[in-house]
Write a protein that holds these residues in place. Structure first.
Motif, mmCIF file in Angstrom:
data_model
loop_
_atom_site.group_PDB
_atom_site.id
_atom_site.type_symbol
_atom_site.label_atom_id
_atom_site.label_comp_id
_atom_site.label_asym_id
_atom_site.label_seq_id
_atom_site.Cartn_x
_atom_site.Cartn_y
_atom_site.Cartn_z
ATOM 1 N N ASP A 196 9.068 8.734 6.195
ATOM 2 C CA ASP A 196 7.685 8.612 6.619
ATOM 3 C C ASP A 196 7.415 7.463 7.473
ATOM 4 O O ASP A 196 7.852 6.393 7.549
ATOM 5 N N THR A 197 6.836 7.712 8.768
ATOM 6 C CA THR A 197 6.412 6.796 9.582
ATOM 7 C C THR A 197 4.945 6.103 9.514
ATOM 8 O O THR A 197 4.717 5.221 10.281
ATOM 9 N N ALA A 198 4.347 6.585 8.668
ATOM 10 C CA ALA A 198 2.905 6.216 8.489
ATOM 11 C C ALA A 198 2.834 5.093 7.383
ATOM 12 O O ALA A 198 2.172 4.066 7.156
ATOM 13 N N VAL A 199 3.676 5.356 6.340
ATOM 14 C CA VAL A 199 3.836 4.308 5.198
ATOM 15 C C VAL A 199 5.292 4.323 4.885
ATOM 16 O O VAL A 199 6.217 5.247 4.737
ATOM 17 N N THR A 200 5.686 2.745 4.827
ATOM 18 C CA THR A 200 6.972 2.676 4.472
ATOM 19 C C THR A 200 7.478 2.446 2.982
ATOM 20 O O THR A 200 6.742 2.497 2.128
ATOM 21 N N VAL A 201 8.739 2.713 2.884
ATOM 22 C CA VAL A 201 9.572 2.422 1.667
ATOM 23 C C VAL A 201 9.121 1.068 0.976
ATOM 24 O O VAL A 201 9.016 1.194 -0.121
ATOM 25 N N GLU A 202 9.177 0.347 2.123
ATOM 26 C CA GLU A 202 8.827 -1.132 1.336
ATOM 27 C C GLU A 202 7.541 -1.217 0.828
ATOM 28 O O GLU A 202 7.367 -1.817 -0.039
ATOM 29 N N THR A 203 6.494 -0.513 1.298
ATOM 30 C CA THR A 203 5.285 -0.434 0.895
ATOM 31 C C THR A 203 5.030 0.121 -0.557
ATOM 32 O O THR A 203 4.556 -0.411 -1.396
ATOM 33 N N ALA A 204 5.996 1.302 -0.710
ATOM 34 C CA ALA A 204 6.066 2.120 -2.111
ATOM 35 C C ALA A 204 6.926 1.036 -3.046
ATOM 36 O O ALA A 204 6.327 1.008 -4.182
ATOM 37 N N VAL A 205 7.912 0.377 -2.471
ATOM 38 C CA VAL A 205 8.474 -0.701 -3.519
ATOM 39 C C VAL A 205 7.630 -1.893 -3.878
ATOM 40 O O VAL A 205 7.588 -2.312 -5.205
ATOM 41 N N ARG A 206 6.966 -2.392 -3.053
ATOM 42 C CA ARG A 206 5.705 -3.308 -3.224
ATOM 43 C C ARG A 206 4.977 -3.248 -4.392
ATOM 44 O O ARG A 206 4.774 -3.702 -5.399
ATOM 45 N N LEU A 207 4.302 -1.945 -4.046
ATOM 46 C CA LEU A 207 3.462 -1.225 -5.132
ATOM 47 C C LEU A 207 3.887 -1.283 -6.459
ATOM 48 O O LEU A 207 3.512 -1.539 -7.639
ATOM 49 N N LEU A 208 4.973 -0.681 -6.629
ATOM 50 C CA LEU A 208 5.712 -0.466 -7.831
ATOM 51 C C LEU A 208 6.019 -1.655 -8.445
ATOM 52 O O LEU A 208 5.688 -2.172 -9.690
ATOM 53 N N ASP A 209 6.523 -2.848 -7.867
ATOM 54 C CA ASP A 209 6.772 -4.268 -8.219
ATOM 55 C C ASP A 209 5.457 -4.886 -8.792
ATOM 56 O O ASP A 209 5.540 -5.537 -9.706
ATOM 57 N N HIS A 210 4.339 -4.807 -8.000
ATOM 58 C CA HIS A 210 3.244 -5.431 -8.284
ATOM 59 C C HIS A 210 2.419 -4.942 -9.344
ATOM 60 O O HIS A 210 1.948 -5.506 -10.193
ATOM 61 N N ALA A 211 2.201 -3.592 -9.499
ATOM 62 C CA ALA A 211 1.439 -2.914 -10.579
ATOM 63 C C ALA A 211 2.050 -2.988 -11.922
ATOM 64 O O ALA A 211 3.402 -3.389 -11.954
ATOM 65 N N GLU A 212 1.453 -3.130 -12.985
ATOM 66 C CA GLU A 212 1.799 -3.246 -14.271
ATOM 67 C C GLU A 212 1.581 -2.020 -15.221
ATOM 68 O O GLU A 212 0.578 -1.504 -15.329
ATOM 69 N N GLY A 213 2.660 -1.549 -15.635
ATOM 70 C CA GLY A 213 2.733 -0.743 -16.642
ATOM 71 C C GLY A 213 3.837 -0.111 -17.273
ATOM 72 O O GLY A 213 4.761 -0.444 -16.888
ATOM 73 N N ALA A 214 3.820 0.360 -18.325
ATOM 74 C CA ALA A 214 4.989 0.825 -19.273
ATOM 75 C C ALA A 214 5.740 2.133 -18.840
ATOM 76 O O ALA A 214 6.775 2.141 -19.193
ATOM 77 N N ASP A 215 4.847 2.985 -18.285
ATOM 78 C CA ASP A 215 5.342 4.176 -18.056
ATOM 79 C C ASP A 215 5.299 4.560 -16.333
ATOM 80 O O ASP A 215 4.345 5.290 -15.966
ATOM 81 N N MET A 216 6.220 3.905 -15.458
ATOM 82 C CA MET A 216 5.909 3.967 -14.016
ATOM 83 C C MET A 216 7.135 4.077 -13.244
ATOM 84 O O MET A 216 8.111 3.512 -13.626
#
Length: 248
Positions: A196-216
């Motif tokens: 993906d050249t519009a959204v980076t893998v780093e953005t996806a990982v940052r979202l996963l790390d930032h969000a709080e939830g038990a089933d993610m």
């Protein structure tokens, strides 16, 4: 195909297709400058209909069949469109599917109405891109042009150039989701292509790390691009949606 229907939001007609069925409602939020006739939206509608499930797809203002000019809009306008269709066209719990900018809209909806969102699937989610992508990436000349003319034109790998307005940037700052707690207390599946050249893998990982939830969970798909709409990727979206629906 059923005729497009409309509701009025902030004085503009917002276009939608709505199919009743078994809940929870599945609501598709498209990407920036995309529309509800896109491959993923129509495919998921057909998938939902075949299973007797309730489904809704719509166009933000300035997109597709909805009224308004794209370059007059901003994240907040499209957020209000999203909340309006959720509140007025669905009942009970909702599983929201957000693609690119629609992923940001899904996260904003979860923050605004946590009692309604029962699950989420995002595809190349692009939270905070007006600030972290556009503004952060502007050089001195582009920032000067924004101050002088109120707009900057940016090339796109996937469609005609984007017109980025000063209002889009300033409004985006009022809707950032990665700089404050983000509780997602329901099953969530994030999907992201490595090419993906519009959204980076780093953005996806940052979202996963930032969000709080038990089933993610985050699924990285090697070689998939931002469209994420070939046969394999559509199958992965279906599988993620099935997982979320089963866990609701």
């Amino acid at each position: 195909m059923a005729a497009t229907q409309f509701i009025e939001v902030d004085g503009r007609r917002i276009a939608y297709h709505r199919h009743e069925g078994q809940g929870p409602w599945i609501v598709f939020c498209g990407g920036l400058k995309s529309d509800m006739e896109g491959t993923k939206a129509v495919h998921l509608e057909d998938w939902a209909k075949a299973r007797g499930r309730a489904f809704l797809r719509f166009d933000y203002s300035g997109h597709g069949e909805s009224e308004g000019a794209f370059d007059a809009g901003c994240i907040g306008d499209w957020h209000r469109d999203t909340l309006a269709v959720l509140e007025r066209l669905t009942e009970g719990p909702v599983v929201i599917v957000g693609s690119s900018m629609g992923g940001w809209q899904a996260l904003l909806a979860a923050r605004a109405m946590p009692g309604r969102i029962a699950g989420m699937v995002t595809i190349a989610a692009a939270p905070d891109f007006t600030e972290e992508g556009w503004w952060a990436g502007f050089d001195a000349a582009q920032r000067a042009e924004m101050e002088r003319t109120g707009r900057v034109e940016l090339p796109s790998d996937y469609m005609e150039p984007y017109i980025v307005t000063k209002r889009m940037i300033e409004d985006g700052r009022d809707h950032l989701v990665l700089r404050a707690p983000l509780a997602l207390d329901f099953p969530v599946r994030f999907l992201q292509g490595t090419a993906d050249t519009a959204v980076t893998v780093e953005t996806a990982v940052r979202l996963l790390d930032h969000a709080e939830g038990a089933d993610m969970r985050l699924l990285l798909v090697k070689g998939a691009d931002h469209r994420f709409s070939d046969e394999t990727c559509l199958g992965l979206i279906e599988a993620a949606l099935e997982e979320v629906l089963a866990a609701c």
